[in-house]
Structures are given as structure tokens and as C-alpha cells.
Write a protein that holds these residues in place. Structure first.
Motif, PDB file in Angstrom:
ATOM      1  N   GLU A 207       0.822  -1.224   0.000  1.00 27.43           N
ATOM      2  CA  GLU A 207       0.000   0.000   0.000  1.00 27.43           C
ATOM      3  C   GLU A 207       0.840   1.250   0.000  1.00 27.43           C
ATOM      4  O   GLU A 207       0.506   2.240  -0.639  1.00 27.43           O
ATOM      5  N   ASN A 208       1.917   1.216   0.760  1.00 27.52           N
ATOM      6  CA  ASN A 208       2.740   2.423   0.856  1.00 27.52           C
ATOM      7  C   ASN A 208       4.151   2.049   1.294  1.00 27.52           C
ATOM      8  O   ASN A 208       4.343   1.031   1.962  1.00 27.52           O
ATOM      9  N   GLU A 214       9.280   2.481   6.777  1.00 30.53           N
ATOM     10  CA  GLU A 214       8.188   1.519   6.895  1.00 30.53           C
ATOM     11  C   GLU A 214       7.651   1.079   5.542  1.00 30.53           C
ATOM     12  O   GLU A 214       7.800   1.754   4.522  1.00 30.53           O
ATOM     13  N   VAL A 216       3.885  -0.544   4.211  1.00 32.93           N
ATOM     14  CA  VAL A 216       2.512  -0.818   4.632  1.00 32.93           C
ATOM     15  C   VAL A 216       1.911  -1.852   3.678  1.00 32.93           C
ATOM     16  O   VAL A 216       1.814  -1.614   2.475  1.00 32.93           O
ATOM     17  N   ARG A 233      -4.522  -4.570   7.428  1.00 37.53           N
ATOM     18  CA  ARG A 233      -3.286  -3.875   7.100  1.00 37.53           C
ATOM     19  C   ARG A 233      -2.187  -4.255   8.083  1.00 37.53           C
ATOM     20  O   ARG A 233      -2.443  -4.403   9.280  1.00 37.53           O
ATOM     21  N   VAL A 235       1.634  -2.908   9.174  1.00 43.04           N
ATOM     22  CA  VAL A 235       2.659  -1.875   9.003  1.00 43.04           C
ATOM     23  C   VAL A 235       3.977  -2.455   9.503  1.00 43.04           C
ATOM     24  O   VAL A 235       4.081  -2.872  10.660  1.00 43.04           O
ATOM     25  N   ARG A 237       7.719  -1.723  10.459  1.00 37.48           N
ATOM     26  CA  ARG A 237       8.588  -0.587  10.808  1.00 37.48           C
ATOM     27  C   ARG A 237      10.003  -1.090  11.043  1.00 37.48           C
ATOM     28  O   ARG A 237      10.193  -2.175  11.583  1.00 37.48           O
TER      29      ARG A 237
END
Lengths: 533, 321
Positions: A207-208, A214, A216, A233, A235, A237
Motif C-alpha cells: 500500500e505504501n 516503513e 505498509v 493492514r 505496518v 517498521r
């Protein structure tokens, strides 16, 4: 006037940020999301153009599925495989052809089906010299990959071997329609291009991405397992320092942290809201005695060294119990480990006697043993950067000094020490290795691997060479079990390398999470099943 | 002025070239092979192939000329051995967070330093003055990493006044511009404060001494004779008197801030140049190490040049020769 106003605004913003952060901890948890801390670098989703690491592989396998996934049943028997993009597979009678049927419901995240052409394209990329994939040697015995129809693919082999499935299965299948537009010769010039043209076949899509911070991952709506992943989702890190990730976990900013050090584990052990999970990572740390150096030419001396070093103390002190004393390069939780093998005990008195019998004595009374006039004094090298290993070296130095041996620990940059190890240009070295599921000991103990290979100790034993060759030729690894047991017993007696410890990897996670089970193959194993209770 | 600027720029370019050459020499002459395979399964031929790919099979002078030419002509620092990324791109991502942190630390350093210096100058040789002087020395002596760790444990983990690390919250890309800016600010204030603290002591001492010195000058006495309040004398006239020297300190503290930022970035998981450099050093990623060294040199040279230019504008006593 303006600076004063600016200062006031700045102070107000700072205060707002501080207070805002203070209040943020009271916001109820978002159970659709997981935040995982791990050390990784992810410059590209294309695993063929980066150095292979466990972290990179773990992330890529969430986006791009392989044909099959390895099971974690190392204790029970040789590697076994579960379907991923492949639905079924079957060898021909002579085992020179493997026919794989792909799942009919496997599609890329842009809606295109995953086809046999993708599998063939992947093999072409893996073996292309311009791509220069580090692990291309694994494809040496595959002569062709044939796309029979959209869902059927045939692998042709030059010879049958016990590792055929492992040679075919574990790498990500790449999207031909998306990545085939770029010539192989250009793949290494711009790793970021593959993000822009990424389509996923796994449970997640990307997604990102914020480089260095990070990634996502979001739920892939086209994933063939309709009920997975269980969270919307994830994430991921990262941080340069693992201790910082532990701190963020303690502060509630992360839900899961993988790769926690034994020292940091102490900070987590007392926390009722966190759970610590220790698992074997199939890695071991050893000291390799260069048998080309006069101190280490005879097995009797090497056995005495094994008895002089208190490995239990190292495990208890340096690793705080999160490791096991090793006895064989085929680790204690692997199916082929020789069950009758006992780690050499810590017995300084027996070590002294054995050294005396091997011709060592302190003839000049300086506290250091000599043989043929040469003192037992050598350099004990290791890589810089591993604090725990360096601490262990200090303990080894003290143990050896107690029996009259002067080991002098020194740290080197990896790029400086590794070539010396490969050229057998050192006295003794402490290093680490991960065992391969093929259990091929040729690179580390066969005499052909001396000088340029990873037989650092320059150890040559014709019987060991014969046993390694014999095991490699057996199509069913179980038939070679006796060979492996015999091999381990010889290595145990000859001691070209002393296995110091088998490390455990630690992960910690929020008590309210379920199904979190990182393992030796992946810190993100079964990520699609992780969920809040 | 133009001549002065051109001369300084030329000197900076020569200095930069020397830094580049020295950095390359140190890295190239160090023993070792960055392409030596650590995985026993990787055959030596593969390492050879990678050496050729990165030009490491060329003689050292040829490697140097090729590298220098690419840097000077195209600002091309090669590719990271570790990640394959173009180094310029990798450091382009890492530079803004470092500049933000160093800039915020500089601000914190001056706000704190000048504030404390003023307090001390109002009551010279009082208990307050003594406390400020002792505190200044103390913060100067404490290592940044230790102060950072303590700040995280007490203020972030203990009191929850700041995030424990990082530059943004998880999935901050979803936030609106104002919330995103506040989020960065919430992550920034603690590392900036910690980083700024070490030099704030110096600023405080200089400010205090300059202000006390100003009070004894003719201008200080004249201001008092005109009936100006003590606050106005110190805040307006005294600080104007101290400004050039304080500015000079900025050129000294810029390199210290940048080197301190490396440590602060690691302690606070701040994703900047320092973190990138540390990762590169740990993994023998020579192209990134070389480029990071050069970026550091450019920043220090630029900061020093900017401070010199500002100084000539602020203090008419300084003439550009």
C-alpha cells in the motif's frame, strides 16, 4: 515582533504535538491493523537483484508467492513442501521431469491469471547472467522449464537429486506481463522500478512505502484464500538498532517485534501484556581451528580445546539461556542429528591431561604451554559488530588461559576477515553459519572446499569426503541417515570446528494477538493468520 | 564581496576534492573484499561476476578515475552493494530528515543557550548564575547517546510525553498535512532537544559572558545612563553585541551537530544520513560510506561558509579582504 510571534506559534505547536501524543495513548486500539518492528531493508520487491536475507524473503513472500512453501517440520524428517501457487506436482518415473499444476484461482492483483509462462519467465530471469542472481547455482540441474498449457509447467532436469523440489519450489514466481517489459540487462540499474510495476499474488499488496522507515501491506482482495489475511493492514517498521524496536514495543508503539537480543529479552520478561517466543533459527556459532597451523594439526589437541571451553557458562551468561550448547553442525533439532552425540564436557583437568599427552608442556615456566619450542599462542579472530560474540570470546580466552593457552581475541571488518577465512589464512576464527535443509556438508567439510571454499579449518579426511558424496547421491535423504550419523561422529572426534552454541531467535508480541508464530524460515511466517483476539 | 565569495567557493571545491580522494584512498586501501560470499552455497564465480558488475575487477587508479568522474560530472555515486539502489537516491531520501533534525537541534540549542545565558547575566555570581554555569558544563560533558537513552526511558516510555523513536507514527501517510506536521513535530522535539542540549551549555556561557562584558562597556553604561531598563539593555543592546560571537559559534557547532546527529539518529531510530551511514559501515557498503562522508563534508563546508558570510553582514567591524 515577527520573531516573537513565530516563537510563540512554534512553542504552541510543540506543546500541541506533545499533548497530542500524550492523549494518543488513550485512543482505543485499531484491531484491523498490526504494527510489526523488524530490521529490514527493502529497496525492491525483486529478490533476484538484492543480497538474499531472511527479512527480505519474509516480506517478499507476502507479496509474491512461490510454487511451494517449505514446512517447518525439521525434527520429523527431510524437507517437505506445502502447496502455494502450485496445486499438485508429480515426478516422472526417472525423476528427470517434474510436472506442476498451478492453482486455477491464482491471479495477480491486477486481475491477470498466474500462468505457466510466469513460471518459465522466473526461471529465465534466475539463470540469466545479466540478472546475476546470487543463488543461481540452485538452478544448475534444471535444463528447461516448459509451459505446457496455461496451468501446467514441466521442469526438466539433467540429473535426479534429493534437492530437486528445493531447487524448484521456494523462490517467488515473478509476473511476466508486468516485469517482462524490462530487459534483464537493465534489472540491476534501477531496483525501484519493480515497485512501480508490482502486482501481487500473495495475501498482501504493497500500500505504501517510506524508504528506510516503513512498508505498509494491505489486504489483497484477489487472494485465493478468501478469509485471509485476518487483518486489513500490516505496518512493518524498521530501525538501525534492534534495541530501539524493543523500546518502541515497551512504549506500546509496536505490536510485534522480531529478532530481539537476549539482553533486551530481560526488559520484556516481566511484562504481563507481552509474550516472548523463542525459536530455533537453524544457525550455529563455531570456532574453526585452522588445521594447517602447527597448534591445531592433531585431533587430540583440538579435543582438549573443546574440553577447556565452558560453553554452558557462555550460554548462561552471554545468551541468558536463550541458546543451546552445540555438539554437531547438524543441529540438535534437525531430523538427521546423531542422537547419541554428547557435547564435549567442560573439564579443564581432562583438557590439561590431554594436552600433556599431545606433547604440550610449560617447559619455561611462563604459564604458557609449548610444543617443539613453540608457545601455544594464537590469534582468535571474529567479525566486528557482534557484541555477544565478542563477549563470548573474552570468556573463551579466560578458559583457555586457565589451561596454559594464550588465545588473543581480535575483531575484523567482515570484508577483511572473510577473504582470509576463505583462503585459510588465520589461526582460529569464531563465526556463524546457518544450516541448509539439504544438509549438504560439502561446502564446509569436504576437502575440495579448502582454499576458496568454506572449509575454513582446511580439514581433509577421505572418509568424510566419501560420506558427504554418498549422502549427496541418495535420492531419498532418509536412506542416507546412517551416513550422516557416521559423519557427525567423525567430526565430533576430529573437532576441526567446535560448535559453540545453537542460538535461538526471540520475538515478542502483544498478549492479545493470536497465531503469531515466527519460525526459522520466516520472521513473518503465516502473517496472513495473525489477528487480534 | 563577490571576489571573497568566489575565493571561498574555490577553496571549498578544492577541500571537497581532497576529502573525496582521501576517503576513497582509505576505503580502497583497507584490506578485504566486499564481494566475498558469506553463504557457503554461493560459488566463487558468482562473486567474480558481481566484482565485474561493480567495476571492482579494474585496477585501483582506473576505479578512482571512473568513480571521481561519475561523481563530479553526474553526481553519480554508484550503486549500493547491499541494496542495489543508486546511492544518490538512497542519500537523497536520508538527507532531509538529518537536516530537519540538525536544524531543530540548532534552534533548540540557541533558544536554550540564550535563555539560560540571559538568566545568568541578570544576576551575575548569584546562585542562579552558578547553577546555570554548572548545568552548562554538565550537559556539555554528558554523552549524547546516554542523555538520549535516559530521555527515552523517562520522557517517552515512562511519562509518555513523546514517541520512543522514529520520525512518524505508523502509517502516517494517511494523515492530513496539519496532522502529519504535528506528528513529525511530536517525534522531533525530544531528539532535537537532546542533540541541542550538548552545545546549549556553550551558548549559555558565551551569552552570559558577552552580556556581562557589554554592561561594562561605554555603550552599556550609556544605555544605563539614558535610563533604559536592565531588561531592555540586555535583551536589545546586549544581545546585539553578543550576536557576532554567537553566530561564530554556529559555524563551530554545525559539524558537531552533524556528527552528533549520527548518534542521535541511531538512538532515536531517526531515518537520516547517520542511520544510512551506520548500516553501510556495518555491511561494508563502500559506495554509501564514501558518499555519506562526502555529504557530511559538503554540509560542514556549506555551514561554515554561510556562517562566515552572515558574520560579515552582521558585524561591520569585519571587513572582507
Amino acid at each position: 515582533m515577527i520573531p516573537v510571534v513565530a516563537m510563540r506559534l512554534l512553542a504552541a505547536a510543540g506543546l500541541a504535538a506533545m499533548l497530542g501524543w500524550g492523549c494518543a495513548s488513550d485512543i482505543p486500539r485499531d484491531t484491523t491493523r498490526l504494527t510489526v518492528g523488524m530490521r529490514f531493508e527493502y529497496p525492491t520487491p525483486n529478490e533476484l537483484i538484492v543480497q538474499p536475507t531472511l527479512g527480505h524473503k519474509a516480506i517478499t513472500s507476502q507479496l509474491l508467492l512461490p510454487l511451494m512453501g517449505e514446512e517447518t517440520d525439521f525434527r520429523e524428517g527431510p524437507p517437505s513442501w506445502k502447496p502455494a501457487l502450485a496445486e499438485t506436482w508429480e515426478f516422472s518415473e526417472d525423476r528427470l521431469v517434474l510436472t506442476v499444476r498451478l492453482r486455477p484461482d491464482a491471479v495477480w492483483s491486477d486481475g491477470e491469471p498466474v500462468t505457466a509462462d510466469d513460471v518459465r519467465f522466473t526461471w529465465q530471469a534466475q539463470t540469466d547472467p545479466d540478472v546475476a542472481w546470487m543463488l543461481s547455482y540452485a538452478k544448475e540441474t534444471i535444463t528447461d522449464v516448459e509451459a505446457v498449457d496455461e496451468r501446467t509447467v514441466r521442469f526438466h532436469f539433467s540429473r535426479a537429486s534429493p534437492t530437486q523440489l528445493a531447487d524448484v519450489a521456494p523462490e517467488a514466481v515473478l509476473p511476466r506481463h508486468a516485469w517482462g517489459q524490462r530487459p534483464f540487462a537493465d534489472w540491476r540499474s534501477d531496483p525501484g522500478w519493480f515497485f512501480e510495476h508490482l502486482v501481487a499474488s500473495g495475501p498482501f499488496v504493497l500500500e505504501n512505502r517510506t524508504p528506510g522507515r516503513e512498508l505498509v501491506l494491505g489486504r489483497n482482495p484477489d487472494y485465493f484464500e478468501a478469509d485471509l489475511p485476518r487483518v486489513e493492514r500490516v505496518v512493518l517498521r524498521t530501525a538501525a538498532d534492534g534495541a530501539m524496536l524493543t523500546t518502541q514495543l515497551l512504549a506500546g508503539e509496536l505490536d510485534v517485534v522480531t529478532g530481539i537480543s537476549a539482553t533486551d529479552a530481560e526488559r520484556i520478561e516481566g511484562r504481563p501484556d507481552l509474550r516472548l517466543h523463542a525459536y530455533s533459527n537453524r544457525q550455529y556459532t563455531f570456532v574453526s581451528w585452522n588445521t594447517g597451523r602447527s597448534w591445531f594439526t592433531d585431533a587430540a589437541t583440538r579435543r582438549a580445546l573443546a574440553m577447556a571451553i565452558d560453553r554452558h557458562a557462555i550460554v548462561d551468561t552471554v545468551w541468558r539461556g536463550y541458546a543451546r550448547v552445540g555438539s554437531s553442525p547438524i543441529l540438535s533439532d534437525v531430523w538427521a542429528h546423531a542422537p547419541d552425540l554428547e557435547a564435549w564436557p567442560h573439564d579443564p583437568e581432562a583438557a590439561r591431561v590431554a594436552l600433556g599427552e599431545a606433547g604440550w608442556s610449560d617447559s619455561d615456566g611462563d604459564g604458557i604451554l609449548e610444543r617443539d619450542g613453540a608457545p601455544f599462542r594464537f590469534e582468535l579472530a571474529t567479525f566486528a559488530g557482534a557484541a555477544a560474540r565478542w563477549n563470548a570470546l573474552q570468556m573463551i580466552q579466560a578458559d583457555l588461559r586457565a589451561v596454559g593457552i594464550d588465545a588473543q581475541p581480535r575483531r575484523f571488518d567482515p570484508s577483511a576477515l572473510l577473504p582470509r577465512m576463505l583462503g585459510n589464512d588465520f589461526d582460529a576464527v569464531v563465526s556463524g553459519l546457518a544450516i541448509d535443509t539439504s544438509l549438504d556438508l560439502h561446502p564446509t567439510f569436504h576437502s575440495e572446499s579448502i582454499g576458496g571454499g568454506h572449509n575454513y579449518a582446511a580439514y581433509a579426511n577421505p572418509e568424510v569426503d566419501a560420506l558427504i558424496a554418498s549422502f549427496a547421491n541418495r535420492l531419498d535423504p532418509l536412506d542416507g541417515l546412517e551416513d550422516l550419523h557416521r559423519l557427525q561422529r567423525i567430526l565430533h572426534d576430529d573437532q576441526p570446528m567446535l560448535v559453540l552454541w545453537e542460538a535461538l531467535t526471540l520475538a515478542a508480541f502483544n498478549e492479545e494477538l493470536e497465531s503469531v508464530a515466527p519460525n526459522a524460515l520466516s520472521p513473518l511466517a503465516n502473517l496472513e493468520e495473525w489477528a487480534w483476539r | 564581496m563577490i571576489h571573497f565569495l568566489l575565493r571561498r567557493l574555490l577553496a571549498a571545491a578544492v577541500l571537497f576534492l581532497i576529502v573525496l580522494t582521501l576517503a576513497f584512498a582509505v576505503v580502497a586501501l583497507a584490506p578485504g573484499d566486499p564481494m566475498a560470499p558469506s553463504d557457503p552455497r554461493i560459488p566463487p564465480e558468482q562473486a567474480e561476476r558481481l566484482r565485474a558488475l561493480y567495476g571492482l575487477d579494474q585496477p585501483l587508479p582506473a576505479q578512482y578515475l571512473r568513480w571521481l568522474g561519475a561523481v563530479v560530472l553526474r553526481w553519480d555515486w554508484g550503486q549500493s552493494y547491499r541494496t542495489g539502489q543508486p546511492v544518490a537516491e538512497l542519500l537523497f531520501d536520508a538527507l532531509p530528515p538529518t537536516l530537519l533534525l540538525a536544524g531543530a537541534a540548532l534552534l533548540a540549542q540557541y533558544l536554550l543557550g540564550i535563555g539560560l545565558g540571559l538568566l545568568a547575566a541578570f544576576r551575575p555570581n548569584s546562585r542562579l548564575d552558578l547553577s546555570v554555569r554548572v548545568a552548562s558544563l554538565l550537559v556539555y560533558a554528558l554523552p549524547t547517546f546516554w542523555v538520549g537513552l535516559m530521555a527515552i526511558l523517562i520522557l517517552a516510555v515512562g511519562l509518555g510525553l513523546a514517541p520512543a523513536g522514529g520520525m512518524t507514527s505508523a502509517a502516517a501517510f494517511e494523515l492530513g498535512p496539519v496532522a502529519a506536521a504535528l506528528d513529525v513535530l511530536a517525534h522531533l522535539w525530544l531528539p532535537a532537544l537532546v542533540l541541542g542540549l550538548s552545545m546549549a551549555g556553550d551558548i549559555a556561557r558565551y551569552t552570559r559572558n558577552s552580556l556581562i562584558e557589554f554592561q561594562a562597556t561605554e555603550a552599556g553604561r550609556a544605555a544605563r545612563a539614558r535610563g533604559l531598563s536592565e531588561t531592555r539593555i540586555l535583551l536589545v543592546h546586549g544581545l546585539a553585541h553578543a550576536a557576532p560571537r554567537l553566530l561564530q559559534l554556529a559555524s563551530v557547532s554545525a559539524p558537531l551537530l552533524l556528527s552528533g546527529a549520527v548518534i542521535a539518529e541511531v538512538v532515536f531510530a531517526w531515518p537520516g544520513l547517520g542511520t544510512a551511514t551506520l548500516l553501510a559501515i556495518q555491511s561494508g557498503d563502500t559506495p554509501v560510506v564514501l558518499a555519506a562522508t562526502a555529504y557530511g563534508a559538503v554540509l560542514v563546508i556549506a555551514a561554515s561558509l554561510a556562517a562566515d558570510l552572515l558574520l560579515t553582514r552582521l558585524d561591520p567591524r569585519i571587513r572582507v579582504e
